[in-house]
Design a protein around this motif. Structure first.
Motif, mmCIF file in Angstrom:
data_model
loop_
_atom_site.group_PDB
_atom_site.id
_atom_site.type_symbol
_atom_site.label_atom_id
_atom_site.label_comp_id
_atom_site.label_asym_id
_atom_site.label_seq_id
_atom_site.Cartn_x
_atom_site.Cartn_y
_atom_site.Cartn_z
ATOM 1 N N CYS A 12 0.857 -1.186 0.000
ATOM 2 C CA CYS A 12 0.000 0.000 0.000
ATOM 3 C C CYS A 12 0.895 1.239 0.000
ATOM 4 O O CYS A 12 2.071 1.156 0.352
ATOM 5 C CB CYS A 12 -0.871 0.001 1.259
ATOM 6 S SG CYS A 12 -2.070 -1.348 1.297
ATOM 7 N N CYS A 56 -3.341 -3.021 5.452
ATOM 8 C CA CYS A 56 -2.993 -3.004 4.036
ATOM 9 C C CYS A 56 -3.702 -4.174 3.350
ATOM 10 O O CYS A 56 -3.465 -5.333 3.683
ATOM 11 C CB CYS A 56 -1.479 -3.109 3.864
ATOM 12 S SG CYS A 56 -0.953 -3.062 2.148
ATOM 13 N N HIS A 61 -4.757 -0.921 -1.209
ATOM 14 C CA HIS A 61 -5.367 0.211 -0.507
ATOM 15 C C HIS A 61 -5.433 -0.113 0.984
ATOM 16 O O HIS A 61 -5.479 -1.274 1.376
ATOM 17 C CB HIS A 61 -6.782 0.482 -1.029
ATOM 18 C CG HIS A 61 -6.818 0.899 -2.455
ATOM 19 N ND1 HIS A 61 -6.532 2.172 -2.878
ATOM 20 C CD2 HIS A 61 -7.097 0.191 -3.573
ATOM 21 C CE1 HIS A 61 -6.643 2.247 -4.181
ATOM 22 N NE2 HIS A 61 -6.979 1.048 -4.640
#
Length: 68
Positions: A12, A56, A61
């Motif tokens: 992420c 994460c 995202h």
């Protein structure tokens, strides 16, 4: 043409602590898949919005919302 498979690190974007806050882990918060980052406000401040723990996810995202 031969096509080769390759493995890619699931990560992420870098997660920053909120202003007047910090990470609450003994180790540095990691942006690698399945890493959980806990956030806490400094003394005298309180979390107004967002998630105190973010994870994460496999899609690259962070779970939850950016705390402030």
């Amino acid at each position: 043409n031969l096509k080769y498979s390759r493995c890619q690190l699931l990560a992420c974007p870098e997660l920053l602590p909120p202003e007047n806050g910090r990470f609450v882990h003994h180790q540095k918060c990691s942006n690698v898949f399945n890493s959980a980052c806990g956030l806490q406000c400094n003394s005298g401040f309180e979390l107004q919005n967002g998630s105190p723990v973010r994870i994460c996810l496999p899609n690259g995202h962070w779970s939850g919302m950016q705390p402030r």
